[in-house]
Motif scaffolding. Structure first.
Motif, mmCIF file in Angstrom:
data_model
loop_
_atom_site.group_PDB
_atom_site.id
_atom_site.type_symbol
_atom_site.label_atom_id
_atom_site.label_comp_id
_atom_site.label_asym_id
_atom_site.label_seq_id
_atom_site.Cartn_x
_atom_site.Cartn_y
_atom_site.Cartn_z
ATOM 1 N N ILE A 58 -30.536 26.360 -13.568
ATOM 2 C CA ILE A 58 -30.136 25.643 -14.690
ATOM 3 C C ILE A 58 -29.668 24.106 -14.218
ATOM 4 N N THR A 59 -30.020 23.308 -14.919
ATOM 5 C CA THR A 59 -29.600 21.751 -14.758
ATOM 6 C C THR A 59 -28.158 21.976 -15.034
ATOM 7 N N CYS A 60 -27.168 21.285 -14.114
ATOM 8 C CA CYS A 60 -25.629 21.038 -14.439
ATOM 9 C C CYS A 60 -25.530 19.615 -14.518
ATOM 10 N N VAL A 61 -24.901 19.232 -15.836
ATOM 11 C CA VAL A 61 -24.446 17.886 -15.808
ATOM 12 C C VAL A 61 -22.838 17.728 -15.679
ATOM 13 N N LEU A 62 -22.255 17.432 -14.786
ATOM 14 C CA LEU A 62 -20.607 17.502 -14.824
ATOM 15 C C LEU A 62 -20.061 16.177 -15.231
ATOM 16 N N LEU A 63 -19.321 16.322 -16.319
ATOM 17 C CA LEU A 63 -18.700 15.196 -17.190
ATOM 18 C C LEU A 63 -17.541 14.986 -16.402
ATOM 19 N N LYS A 64 -17.040 13.828 -16.000
ATOM 20 C CA LYS A 64 -15.947 13.245 -15.882
ATOM 21 C C LYS A 64 -15.514 12.351 -16.912
ATOM 22 N N TYR A 65 -14.758 12.936 -17.853
ATOM 23 C CA TYR A 65 -14.291 12.350 -18.967
ATOM 24 C C TYR A 65 -12.837 11.441 -18.817
ATOM 25 N N LEU A 102 -7.843 16.006 -32.784
ATOM 26 C CA LEU A 102 -8.915 15.488 -32.143
ATOM 27 C C LEU A 102 -8.716 14.533 -30.968
ATOM 28 N N SER A 103 -9.013 15.195 -29.833
ATOM 29 C CA SER A 103 -8.940 14.326 -28.518
ATOM 30 C C SER A 103 -9.973 13.017 -28.665
ATOM 31 N N VAL A 104 -9.763 12.171 -29.401
ATOM 32 C CA VAL A 104 -10.852 11.436 -29.696
ATOM 33 C C VAL A 104 -11.796 10.650 -28.493
ATOM 34 N N PRO A 105 -10.881 10.071 -27.639
ATOM 35 C CA PRO A 105 -11.529 9.413 -26.423
ATOM 36 C C PRO A 105 -12.462 10.228 -25.588
ATOM 37 N N SER A 106 -11.807 11.574 -25.327
ATOM 38 C CA SER A 106 -12.716 12.804 -24.693
ATOM 39 C C SER A 106 -13.992 13.096 -25.371
ATOM 40 N N LEU A 107 -13.700 13.308 -26.650
ATOM 41 C CA LEU A 107 -14.794 13.747 -27.458
ATOM 42 C C LEU A 107 -15.816 12.832 -27.676
ATOM 43 N N GLN A 108 -15.420 11.248 -27.754
ATOM 44 C CA GLN A 108 -16.602 10.350 -27.776
ATOM 45 C C GLN A 108 -17.486 10.387 -26.403
ATOM 46 N N ASP A 109 -16.844 10.652 -25.186
ATOM 47 C CA ASP A 109 -17.441 10.975 -24.098
ATOM 48 C C ASP A 109 -18.351 12.416 -24.104
ATOM 49 N N VAL A 110 -17.956 13.416 -24.759
ATOM 50 C CA VAL A 110 -18.834 14.251 -24.729
ATOM 51 C C VAL A 110 -20.010 14.062 -25.490
ATOM 52 N N GLN A 111 -19.620 13.482 -26.824
ATOM 53 C CA GLN A 111 -20.828 13.275 -27.726
ATOM 54 C C GLN A 111 -21.766 12.425 -26.903
ATOM 55 N N ARG A 112 -21.529 11.417 -26.390
ATOM 56 C CA ARG A 112 -22.286 10.382 -25.700
ATOM 57 C C ARG A 112 -23.013 11.014 -24.425
ATOM 58 N N THR A 113 -22.554 11.974 -23.921
ATOM 59 C CA THR A 113 -23.127 12.558 -22.705
ATOM 60 C C THR A 113 -24.421 13.707 -23.265
ATOM 61 N N MET A 114 -24.005 14.450 -24.428
ATOM 62 C CA MET A 114 -24.767 15.068 -24.889
ATOM 63 C C MET A 114 -26.143 14.454 -25.526
ATOM 64 N N ARG A 115 -26.107 13.332 -25.807
ATOM 65 C CA ARG A 115 -27.124 12.398 -26.461
ATOM 66 C C ARG A 115 -27.785 11.986 -24.999
ATOM 67 N N LEU A 116 -27.021 11.444 -24.048
ATOM 68 C CA LEU A 116 -27.763 10.985 -22.967
ATOM 69 C C LEU A 116 -28.705 12.144 -22.268
ATOM 70 N N VAL A 117 -28.199 13.328 -22.179
ATOM 71 C CA VAL A 117 -29.123 14.256 -21.775
ATOM 72 C C VAL A 117 -30.428 14.630 -22.568
ATOM 73 N N ARG A 118 -30.185 14.569 -23.734
ATOM 74 C CA ARG A 118 -31.270 14.826 -24.472
ATOM 75 C C ARG A 118 -32.203 13.540 -24.506
ATOM 76 N N PHE A 119 -31.773 12.432 -24.296
ATOM 77 C CA PHE A 119 -32.515 11.062 -24.123
ATOM 78 C C PHE A 119 -33.292 11.053 -22.798
ATOM 79 N N HIS A 120 -33.037 11.956 -21.647
ATOM 80 C CA HIS A 120 -33.220 11.961 -20.390
ATOM 81 C C HIS A 120 -33.933 13.269 -20.198
ATOM 82 N N ALA A 121 -34.265 13.943 -21.204
ATOM 83 C CA ALA A 121 -34.609 15.558 -20.835
ATOM 84 C C ALA A 121 -36.035 15.297 -20.049
ATOM 85 N N ALA A 122 -36.951 14.500 -20.623
ATOM 86 C CA ALA A 122 -38.170 14.656 -19.854
ATOM 87 C C ALA A 122 -37.884 14.180 -18.407
#
Length: 316
Positions: free
Chosen positions: A119-126, A146-166
């Protein structure tokens, strides 16, 4: 409170450590990737530069705990799978009360396990400290926010992983999240707030979905109100992804009710969910071996991932 849980609290609140170095770096061969092209949105001032604290007095699983604080430059580190690639990926979110990040106990240790299973692991340092959470106060009216700054980082990371999936040889429909304690709360937040845009789009990656395909909150916090109801800021619905929960009944840091309330909400919304409760284990045990049965939860998680089709089922 267990001594090792207290040690993590002390790391965050008082900096009681035995070694300090600046700016954590992953092991040789891995590189931190900034998740924002410039300054992170809604950046809050923090006291001093990023610091890596290594606690060598109170050990967990016989090993020291490395904690980061004053993180203003959030990054992700991508760990490729070992052996056969299953195509699945997991964004790993360490805990630490939104004051620190237990970057090895609930981060690199986890990536070692996931990558060994293909499994590919993406470690987030938020970002931490993350408003409105302040560990040093006992008033804690913010406990359900809501922990807004941290959640912004999680949202952004999820999108980046999908963007770079291939590029990363990841199936964009098999990307999940796994988090511990405060990171477990972030797992619940992204599982229920993935359509709530918390920052303006910055590039093409932000066209991607932030929804996890599966979620694993481990000893999560901030999910239950004082009267035993679900935190209204985690609006569980039929769109919430399949979820795997683990907590100990003797967890006196966050409390077993956190998982119970969230599981009940998932069941009510007909979200496939699996919950494992253990009599002993306390808080902040991560994956490190202990004499308690709870230490075998990763094997149950692997079986669950197979049953929901994220990785090959056992025997296949």
């Amino acid at each position: 409170m267990k001594p090792w849980a207290l040690a993590l609290c002390l790391l965050a609140a008082a900096g009681s450590v035995h070694a300090k170095t600046a700016d954590w770096q992953p092991a040789a061969g891995y590189t931190q990737i900034p998740i924002w092209p410039g300054t992170a949105p809604d950046l809050q001032p923090v006291p001093g530069p990023e610091t890596t604290n290594r606690e060598t007095k109170n050990l967990i699983g016989g090993l020291p705990v490395t904690a980061l604080t004053n993180v203003t430059r959030p990054t992700m580190t991508v760990y490729a799978p070992q052996g056969k690639n299953t195509g699945a990926a997991v964004v790993v979110i360490p805990g630490g009360g939104f004051q620190i990040l237990a970057i090895d106990l609930e981060g690199t240790d986890v990536c070692d396990w996931l990558t060994s299973r293909g499994i590919t692991c993406v470690l987030l340092k938020y970002r931490v400290p993350s408003v409105p959470y302040v560990w040093q106060t006992d008033s804690r009216p913010h406990n359900l926010s809501l922990s807004v700054p941290s959640l912004q980082d999680v949202q952004r990371t999820m999108r980046l992983v999908r963007f770079h999936a291939a590029q990363w040889r990841v199936d964009p429909h098999r990307i999940g999240v796994l988090g511990f304690s405060a990171g477990g709360f972030l797992v619940a937040e992204i599982s229920t707030n993935f359509e709530r845009r918390l920052y303006p789009p910055v590039d093409a990656a932000d066209k991607e979905s932030a929804r996890p395909d599966f979620a694993m909150p481990i000893y999560p916090g901030h999910l239950a109100t004082d009267d035993g109801k679900l935190n209204p800021h985690v609006p569980v619905s039929g769109k919430t992804p399949p979820t795997f929960l683990v907590q100990a009944e003797d967890d006196y840091v966050d409390g077993v009710n956190q998982s119970l309330v969230y599981y009940a909400a998932l069941a009510k919304a007909h979200v496939p969910a699996e919950m494992h409760l253990y009599a002993h284990g306390g808080h902040a045990f991560g994956l490190r071996p202990t004499p308690n049965p709870i230490t075998r939860w990763p094997a149950l998680a692997e079986t669950w991932l197979g049953t929901i089709g994220m990785i090959p089922a056992a025997g296949q």
